[in-house]
Structures are given as structure tokens and as C-alpha cells.
Design an enzyme around this catalytic site. Sequence first.
Site, mmCIF file in Angstrom:
data_model
loop_
_atom_site.group_PDB
_atom_site.id
_atom_site.type_symbol
_atom_site.label_atom_id
_atom_site.label_comp_id
_atom_site.label_asym_id
_atom_site.label_seq_id
_atom_site.Cartn_x
_atom_site.Cartn_y
_atom_site.Cartn_z
ATOM 1 C CB THR A 129 -0.861 0.073 1.269
ATOM 2 O OG1 THR A 129 -1.724 -1.098 1.429
ATOM 3 C CG2 THR A 129 -1.963 1.189 1.295
ATOM 4 N N GLY A 132 -0.975 6.646 -2.333
ATOM 5 C CA GLY A 132 -1.848 6.951 -3.546
ATOM 6 C C GLY A 132 -2.307 5.645 -4.166
ATOM 7 N NE ARG A 269 -27.597 -2.689 34.563
ATOM 8 C CZ ARG A 269 -27.212 -1.876 35.439
ATOM 9 N NH1 ARG A 269 -26.533 -2.260 36.603
ATOM 10 N NH2 ARG A 269 -27.589 -0.534 35.466
ATOM 11 C CD GLU A 364 -4.236 -9.122 5.398
ATOM 12 O OE1 GLU A 364 -4.551 -10.188 5.123
ATOM 13 O OE2 GLU A 364 -3.408 -9.001 6.353
ATOM 14 C CB THR A 366 -12.514 -2.062 1.316
ATOM 15 O OG1 THR A 366 -12.599 -2.136 -0.157
ATOM 16 C CG2 THR A 366 -11.113 -0.870 1.746
HETATM 17 C C1 LIG Z 1 -4.163 -0.772 10.463
HETATM 18 C C2 LIG Z 1 -3.840 -0.933 8.969
HETATM 19 C C3 LIG Z 1 -2.805 -2.127 8.879
HETATM 20 C C4 LIG Z 1 -2.588 -2.401 7.290
HETATM 21 N N1 LIG Z 1 -1.756 -3.234 6.964
HETATM 22 C C5 LIG Z 1 -1.239 -3.209 5.874
HETATM 23 C C6 LIG Z 1 0.241 -3.838 5.412
HETATM 24 O O1 LIG Z 1 0.803 -4.506 6.567
HETATM 25 N N2 LIG Z 1 0.515 -3.959 4.286
HETATM 26 C C7 LIG Z 1 0.005 -3.124 3.158
HETATM 27 O O2 LIG Z 1 0.460 -3.159 2.062
HETATM 28 N N3 LIG Z 1 -1.193 -2.593 3.656
HETATM 29 C C8 LIG Z 1 -1.690 -2.600 4.764
HETATM 30 N N4 LIG Z 1 -2.847 -1.709 4.964
HETATM 31 C C9 LIG Z 1 -3.307 -1.142 3.889
HETATM 32 C C10 LIG Z 1 -4.990 -1.576 3.629
HETATM 33 O O3 LIG Z 1 -4.855 -2.632 2.894
HETATM 34 C C11 LIG Z 1 -5.682 -0.341 2.994
HETATM 35 O O4 LIG Z 1 -5.842 0.883 3.706
HETATM 36 C C12 LIG Z 1 -6.903 -1.058 2.028
HETATM 37 O O5 LIG Z 1 -6.485 -1.824 1.046
HETATM 38 C C13 LIG Z 1 -7.754 0.308 1.483
HETATM 39 O O6 LIG Z 1 -6.843 1.157 0.833
HETATM 40 P P1 LIG Z 1 -6.958 2.690 1.068
HETATM 41 O O7 LIG Z 1 -6.860 3.015 2.430
HETATM 42 O O8 LIG Z 1 -5.705 3.622 0.036
HETATM 43 O O9 LIG Z 1 -8.242 2.984 0.608
HETATM 44 P P2 LIG Z 1 -8.822 3.551 -0.782
HETATM 45 O O10 LIG Z 1 -8.497 2.596 -1.617
HETATM 46 O O11 LIG Z 1 -8.498 4.957 -1.173
HETATM 47 O O12 LIG Z 1 -10.480 3.520 -0.552
HETATM 48 C C14 LIG Z 1 -11.173 4.506 0.090
HETATM 49 C C15 LIG Z 1 -12.709 3.900 0.041
HETATM 50 O O13 LIG Z 1 -13.185 3.785 -1.361
HETATM 51 C C16 LIG Z 1 -13.562 2.566 -1.708
HETATM 52 N N5 LIG Z 1 -13.214 2.108 -3.123
HETATM 53 C C17 LIG Z 1 -12.023 2.378 -3.504
HETATM 54 N N6 LIG Z 1 -12.546 1.904 -4.782
HETATM 55 C C18 LIG Z 1 -13.285 1.451 -5.175
HETATM 56 C C19 LIG Z 1 -14.335 1.137 -6.070
HETATM 57 N N7 LIG Z 1 -13.786 0.794 -7.267
HETATM 58 N N8 LIG Z 1 -15.480 0.643 -5.866
HETATM 59 C C20 LIG Z 1 -16.175 0.769 -4.889
HETATM 60 N N9 LIG Z 1 -15.386 1.490 -3.549
HETATM 61 C C21 LIG Z 1 -14.140 1.979 -3.875
HETATM 62 C C22 LIG Z 1 -12.752 1.586 -0.612
HETATM 63 O O14 LIG Z 1 -13.393 0.420 -0.356
HETATM 64 C C23 LIG Z 1 -12.959 2.450 0.533
HETATM 65 O O15 LIG Z 1 -14.199 2.313 1.267
HETATM 66 C C24 LIG Z 1 -3.248 -1.558 6.168
HETATM 67 C C25 LIG Z 1 -4.189 -0.722 6.612
HETATM 68 C C26 LIG Z 1 -4.669 -0.317 7.758
HETATM 69 C C27 LIG Z 1 -5.687 0.572 8.394
#
Ligand SMILES: Cc1cc2nc3c(=O)[nH]c(=O)nc-3n(C[C@H](O)[C@H](O)[C@H](O)COP(=O)(O)OP(=O)(O)OC[C@H]3O[C@@H](n4cnc5c(N)ncnc54)[C@H](O)[C@@H]3O)c2cc1C
Length: 390
Positions: A129, A132, A269, A364, A366
Site C-alpha cells: 500500500t 496513492g 443485569r 487486506e 475493503t
Molecule cells: C491498520 C492497518 C494495517 C494495514 N496493514 C497493511 C500492511 O501490512 N501492508 C499493506 O501493504 N497494506 C496495509 N494496510 C493497507 C490496507 O490494505 C488499505 O488501507 C486498504 O487496502 C484500503 O486502501 P486505502 O486505505 O488506500 O483506501 P482507498 O483505496 O482509497 O479506498 C477508500 C474507499 O473507497 C472505496 N473504494 C475504492 N475503490 C472503489 C471501487 N472501485 N468501488 C467501490 N468502492 C471503492 C474503498 O472500499 C474505501 O471504502 C493496512 C491498513 C490499515 C488501516
Amino acid sequence: MDFGLSDEERAIRDTARDFIAKEVMPLEQELLRRERAHQPGLERSELRELQLKARKFGFWGLATPQEYGGMDLPAVVQSLIWTEIGRSYVPFRFGGEADNILFHATEEQKREFLLPTIEGERSSCFAITEPGAGSDAANIRLSARRDGDDWILNGEKTFITGGNDADFAIVIAVTDPERGARQGGATAFLVDRAMGWRSEFIPTMGEGGPASLIFDDVRVPHRNILGEVGQGFTLGMEWIGKGRYTIPSHAVGIAERALRMAIEQANTRETFGAKIGTNQAIQWMIADSETEMEAARWLILRAAWTVDQGLDPRHASSMAKLYGAGMVNRVVDRVLQIHGGMGYTRELPIERWYRQVRLYRIFEGTDEMQRLIIARDLLRGYTKLGGHLA
Ligand SMILES: Cc1cc2nc3c(=O)[nH]c(=O)nc-3n(C[C@H](O)[C@H](O)[C@H](O)COP(=O)(O)OP(=O)(O)OC[C@H]3O[C@@H](n4cnc5c(N)ncnc54)[C@H](O)[C@@H]3O)c2cc1C
């Protein structure tokens, strides 16, 4: 049709359950006390001590092949064990594990990265991740430019679990910007912290926190490429695939423990001269929680079974992850409601679960990405309606 466990599966599950009850759960009150004082709930050394204790019970490397000293358990049994782990809110996991894709390492890399990781002497993090590129992981920009026998890495990864502590990172970088990441333009690198990347803690609503990893002209030898040049995106997706049944398995353990607390609360309760459990409003929350938990359990076990059958588990795993993550959020919310004001306090672990499980709908893949996979499979005809019985 047989929904039962074999004697062996039950024995392994029950031994894990005993270990969690006897060795892990007794640490829970101290964990809450430390976290209330803004300290780490469980030190790395304490986790290691627990893992070594579990090793004596035979629990070492649930997914690790036997040639590396692991148990190499079927996915179904691993799923059952992750549910047991989920019953305690101490962030415990069994030792002897390594990232699944590290097994693609060369013999030299195995000695340097895989074996010490299995032994718990080194710790890794996995980084795809970027600021961007999250859901749209193919849009990564962190670049790796060839320079003689080395590659020079520049860019930033974000939200990396374990990134604050890791000794090395498995980094997916763009090696051929002309080709998309999906089309062979990305490569996985094994990058020691000593090579020069730095991490910055990201505070979140959960305990602990992930990290940003910053790469500023980090020089990595060619021999540190994991797998083949151009194979990075495929490896990244393989890494993520594992969590799609272990995360919801963990969620079932949390939901069961929380619901047990809610039943206890409903039976003790009293308001208006009667136990709150005599109210239909409370009964329905309990009934819905139990039903959804059971549905999640079978979706997850079916996904794990699909892995064990050597079939493509993506469709089943996406349904398990989507439903299991939603389920645990709904159950914990109801359990908090049943506890009233006490549920909102830091005396009990419920508010902690409430914060913790919100992540399960995000990382992993959304909820929306799981839905996209499930629908796309059907719309393109990759999967038939009716599951494996179709
Ligand atoms: C605590 C934590 C631990 C993590 N650990 C790791 C790790 O170890 N390694 C790693 O590489 N990553 C890790 N991540 C990253 C995680 O996998 C991403 O946050 C996740 O994949 C979502 O990406 P984003 O945050 O950029 O959201 P975005 O991709 O920007 O999405 C934002 C919103 O838009 C929605 N969305 C996006 N595209 C679409 C679409 N085409 N149709 C409908 N809805 C859409 C998404 O579902 C979300 O609700 C971690 C994240 C967190 C918060």
C-alpha cells in the site's frame, strides 16, 4: 453431508483452546491496565516467551511446512485455531510462522530471511500500500531503478503492519513503469532496515499502529529480489489471499467471546425488576448475533476447505472476509449496547474490540473490494451460482 470435525481436528483445536485459556487469557487484565496507561499491551519479548511455551505443546508454524519444523496444518484446522486465538483480546499468535510468499525465496535468501523469521529471530513486514494506491494496488509508484548489480528504491509505503518493528520489509516496487504492475511491471524486494529505509508510526483508533516506510535512494542488491523480476504483483496478491480466511476466523473467536459476555449480562443485569434478557429487544440482538456468527463460521470453513481441496479459493474467501468482517462489527456493537454505559468504558474489553474490529472491514481488501471480486466473478461467468454444490 458431514459438518463434524475428525478426532484429530478436534484434538488439535482443543489443545489450542486449552493453551489460550491457561497461558494467554490470564494476561488480559494486565493488558487492559497497560493500554489504559498508553503502554504496549504485550511486549515483543513476552509474545516470544508465550510462543516458545506453545512450542512445547507442539504449536509451532501452523502454516509452515514440516521440513522447516512447522505443523503444515490444513487450512480448515488453521481456521479453527485462529478462532481460538480470537477468543482472547491479548494480541497473541503462535510462533514459527513466516509470510507465505517468503517460501519463494532462493536457498541463500532462505538462510538470511526465511529461517530466522520462522525462528522468531527476525521480523518482517509486507508493504504494497502507498499513499496513492490502496484498493487500487496496481497503481503503486514506489520505484526500483537498476544500477549495475543493485536496484535503487525511492518512494513511500503506508499503513504497514509491523513496520515500526520489522527488521526487513517485503516491498513491492515498480521495476518497469512502461508495463502495468499487473502486467509484470512490479517486483518484490527483501529490504533490510539496515539498507536505509525508515519508518514513521501512524496513530490509529486501534492499539499499536502501522507505519509509513520511507525509501530515499535505498540501494538493494539484485540477489534480494524475491521470486522473479516482474512477479511482484502476483506475489502481493498471494500474500493478501491468506488473510481472507484467517482474518474472519479470528473474527468468529472475538464474536463468540463477546456474545458470551452479552448472554451473561442479559442473565444478571436487572432493570424494572427483571433481568434485561427477558426483553425481546435484548433477545433479538442475541439471536441475530448467534445466527450471523454461525453463517460466518460455515462461509469461512468452506473457504478454508476450498484451499485444502486445491481449488481456486478467491470467490469463497472474499465472501468469508466480507461477511465475517461485517458480522463481528455488528455483534460487538450489539454486545456493547447490551452492556449499556459499562460497555462504553475501558473497564471492559468491549470498546477495545469495537475499535479493533473496525479495521477488519478495511485491511487486506475493503468490503467494497470483496464485493467487487464476488460480483465480477459472477458477471464474467468465472463462478457459478450455487457454490461448489452447483
Ligand atoms: C491498520 C492497518 C494495517 C494495514 N496493514 C497493511 C500492511 O501490512 N501492508 C499493506 O501493504 N497494506 C496495509 N494496510 C493497507 C490496507 O490494505 C488499505 O488501507 C486498504 O487496502 C484500503 O486502501 P486505502 O486505505 O488506500 O483506501 P482507498 O483505496 O482509497 O479506498 C477508500 C474507499 O473507497 C472505496 N473504494 C475504492 N475503490 C472503489 C471501487 N472501485 N468501488 C467501490 N468502492 C471503492 C474503498 O472500499 C474505501 O471504502 C493496512 C491498513 C490499515 C488501516
